[in-house]
Design an enzyme around this catalytic site. Structure first.
Site, mmCIF file in Angstrom:
data_model
loop_
_atom_site.group_PDB
_atom_site.id
_atom_site.type_symbol
_atom_site.label_atom_id
_atom_site.label_comp_id
_atom_site.label_asym_id
_atom_site.label_seq_id
_atom_site.Cartn_x
_atom_site.Cartn_y
_atom_site.Cartn_z
ATOM 1 C CE LYS A 174 45.346 46.025 24.179
ATOM 2 N NZ LYS A 174 44.868 44.763 24.703
ATOM 3 C CB CYS A 199 46.596 45.435 30.031
ATOM 4 S SG CYS A 199 47.026 43.799 29.466
HETATM 5 N N1 SAJ Z 1 40.856 46.877 39.245
HETATM 6 C C1 SAJ Z 1 40.451 47.767 40.254
HETATM 7 N N2 SAJ Z 1 39.160 48.210 40.282
HETATM 8 C C2 SAJ Z 1 38.234 47.792 39.351
HETATM 9 C C3 SAJ Z 1 38.650 46.881 38.333
HETATM 10 C C4 SAJ Z 1 39.964 46.429 38.314
HETATM 11 O O1 SAJ Z 1 41.247 48.182 41.117
HETATM 12 O O2 SAJ Z 1 37.081 48.239 39.428
HETATM 13 C C5 SAJ Z 1 42.268 46.440 39.165
HETATM 14 C C6 SAJ Z 1 42.468 44.941 39.361
HETATM 15 O O3 SAJ Z 1 42.558 44.624 40.722
HETATM 16 C C7 SAJ Z 1 43.778 44.720 38.606
HETATM 17 C C8 SAJ Z 1 43.753 45.759 37.471
HETATM 18 O O4 SAJ Z 1 42.724 46.666 37.847
HETATM 19 O O5 SAJ Z 1 44.883 45.012 39.445
HETATM 20 C C9 SAJ Z 1 43.534 45.224 36.076
HETATM 21 O O6 SAJ Z 1 42.598 44.170 36.030
HETATM 22 P P1 SAJ Z 1 41.488 44.000 34.879
HETATM 23 O O7 SAJ Z 1 40.713 42.780 35.143
HETATM 24 O O8 SAJ Z 1 40.722 45.260 34.722
HETATM 25 O O9 SAJ Z 1 42.310 43.880 33.500
HETATM 26 P P2 SAJ Z 1 43.519 42.986 32.906
HETATM 27 O O10 SAJ Z 1 44.746 43.854 32.960
HETATM 28 O O11 SAJ Z 1 43.624 41.624 33.474
HETATM 29 O O12 SAJ Z 1 43.052 42.828 31.359
HETATM 30 C C10 SAJ Z 1 42.759 44.005 30.574
HETATM 31 C C11 SAJ Z 1 41.417 43.818 29.891
HETATM 32 N N3 SAJ Z 1 40.956 45.117 29.403
HETATM 33 C C12 SAJ Z 1 39.713 45.591 29.673
HETATM 34 O O13 SAJ Z 1 38.884 44.987 30.290
HETATM 35 C C13 SAJ Z 1 39.392 46.940 29.092
HETATM 36 C C14 SAJ Z 1 41.548 42.829 28.728
HETATM 37 O O14 SAJ Z 1 40.352 42.763 27.973
HETATM 38 C C15 SAJ Z 1 42.702 43.247 27.800
HETATM 39 O O15 SAJ Z 1 42.893 42.340 26.728
HETATM 40 C C16 SAJ Z 1 43.956 43.270 28.626
HETATM 41 O O16 SAJ Z 1 43.787 44.250 29.656
HETATM 42 C C17 SAJ Z 1 45.111 43.618 27.675
HETATM 43 O O17 SAJ Z 1 45.903 42.710 27.324
HETATM 44 O O18 SAJ Z 1 45.187 44.752 27.221
#
Ligand code: SAJ
Length: 428
Positions: free
Chosen positions: A208, A262
């Site tokens: 995780k 996360c």
């Molecule tokens: N972000 C970037 N560049 C990217 C991708 C994302 O700057 O290329 C930023 C986004 O703007 C945002 C942050 O990262 O600020 C996180 O966004 P996200 O969509 O990657 O993830 P979360 O935090 O909404 O959800 C994640 C997910 N994990 C993964 O995809 C590995 C989700 O599946 C998990 O269940 C969740 O964390 C959790 O609860 O752990």
């Protein structure tokens, strides 16, 4: 027709994960007692209502409560299964706050009976089940792994898609022994359609954490690339586009920082346990945390010629697009940097947010007299902006895109000077 064996499940913690999980089990025939320390949550749920925002969750909870399979209360009671899904927030020293896990575990001890199984869903540092949870559960007098089964079944759902991903995503279940993992798998099988993989508890905890760390480290690499390209006088977005044509390369997207509860949190749970070894993980966190400051510095240099107080308008303040969640949002940190500086007046505009101190609901007022418009988050709504009209309202026509969302040509046609995070080419 497949008939399922009806189980009684006590779910402690009715938040973003516990509540959908409770509703899911209840609508699949199990009898659920939801437990929460927050009386508002308990009261709302017993009336079939919810106090968090998630598509279709309200309907599912209503159906579950009406069926009689779901009810809530403030203390646990006897059951076949106990699921702990409480928050594991981060302390100011970047360690995990396990106080909710501890108190949830303590609260179920008096109700544990031979043949029960306890499942931890909360994201936790490696070793939490064996070193923190099990010692508490041993107070029941039951033999762990024989009379009382224990497992970790971390959630992996994406906010906004929780009800879909709870069912479809593959799941990892780590047991304190094989029997624990198998019994808990059979329970989750009631609604999980994705594959379920069995392992030990510490491996499941680490999986995780590594899923989110993988993403965080890759985003850090993209953010470092963005800073490098600004120095090299080239465009990072072109580098990413062309490099990703390679069949084994998948560079992520740079941005103003990483938010949410996360990615910005979980990697620290690994660092906490092995600070000497987790170097790349720690540096990635620091790199991503540096991005609001980087955006602020670039904004300052864009506005260096403007005398007196400078008005900055920020479009989009949530942690990612098309949601209302502002937890750990890097844009809030960016706003704090401007506010502390004293030379800037900040106005925020975000169609998804209704409550924020600097929010301006009227787009015209938000940009009126502004010297710099910063795109913080690329909500879909921003694709339909009348850039020409916005430009006319501004005191200085500067637009700084931190997401590579706008098309340079149309922005320049509307009258703006266009600045892009990660682009040092100045439009060459
Ligand atoms: N972000 C970037 N560049 C990217 C991708 C994302 O700057 O290329 C930023 C986004 O703007 C945002 C942050 O990262 O600020 C996180 O966004 P996200 O969509 O990657 O993830 P979360 O935090 O909404 O959800 C994640 C997910 N994990 C993964 O995809 C590995 C989700 O599946 C998990 O269940 C969740 O964390 C959790 O609860 O752990």
């Amino acid at each position: 027709m497949i008939t399922i064996e009806k189980k009684k499940i006590c779910i402690v913690g009715l938040g973003y994960i516990g509540l959908p999980t409770a509703a899911m089990f209840a609508t699949h025939g199990h009898q659920i007692v939801g437990v929460d320390v927050n009386e508002n949550v308990v009261e709302a749920l017993n009336q079939g209502k919810i106090i968090i925002e998630e598509p279709y969750l309200d309907l599912m909870v209503q159906a579950a409560v009406t069926s009689g399979n779901l009810r809530a209360q403030s203390i646990p009671e006897e059951a076949d299964f106990f699921i702990i899904s409480v928050p594991t927030p981060i302390n100011s020293d970047k360690t995990a706050d396990l106080s909710y896990v501890r108190s949830a575990a303590e609260s179920i001890v008096p109700f544990l009976r031979e043949g029960n199984a306890v499942v931890l869903e909360s994201t936790s540092p490696p070793g939490t089940v064996t070193d923190v949870l099990v010692p508490i559960l041993e107070k029941s007098g039951l033999k762990i792994g024989e009379q009382l089964l224990v497992a970790h079944s971390p959630e992996r759902v994406l906010p906004g898609r929780i009800l879909i991903e709870l069912v479809d995503n593959p799941r990892i279940i780590g047991g304190i022994n094989a029997k624990s993992a198998e019994v808990v798998r059979d329970l989750y099988r009631t609604f999980v359609k994705g594959d379920i993989y069995l392992t030990d508890t510490t491996t499941a905890e680490m999986c995780k954490l590594m899923e989110n760390t993988y993403r965080d480290v890759n985003i850090a690499l993209a953010n470092e690339l963005a800073k490098l390209c600004e120095k090299f006088g080239i465009n990072a977005w072109d580098v990413i586009k062309f490099s990703n044509k390679h069949p084994r390369v998948n560079l992520h997207q740079p941005g103003p920082g990483v938010g949410g509860h996360c990615l910005a949190v979980d990697p620290w749970f690994i660092v906490e346990r092995q600070p000497e070894l987790a170097n790349i993980i720690k540096l990635s966190r620091i790199t991503n945390d540096s991005m609001p400051h980087h955006v602020y510095e670039r904004a300052k240099s864009i506005l260096s010629g403007v005398k007196g107080v400078k008005k900055v308008t920020i479009f989009g303040i949530t942690y990612k697009p098309n949601i209302d969640d502002m937890r750990e949002s890097p844009i809030i940190e960016l706003i704090d940097l401007f506010e502390k500086d004293g030379e800037y007046k900040v106005t925020a505009y975000d169609p998804h947010v209704s409550n924020f101190k600097l929010l301006e609901k009227d787009i015209k007022k938000a940009v009126e007299g502004s010297h710099l418009l910063i795109l913080g988050v690329n909500h879909d709504e921003f694709a339909k902006l009348d850039l020409k009209a916005i430009c006319k309202q501004m005191a200085a026509p500067n637009l700084f895109d931190t997401r590579n969302f706008f098309d340079r040509e149309s922005v320049c046609e509307a009258g703006f000077n266009f600045y892009l995070l990660g682009d040092g080419s100045r439009g060459k």
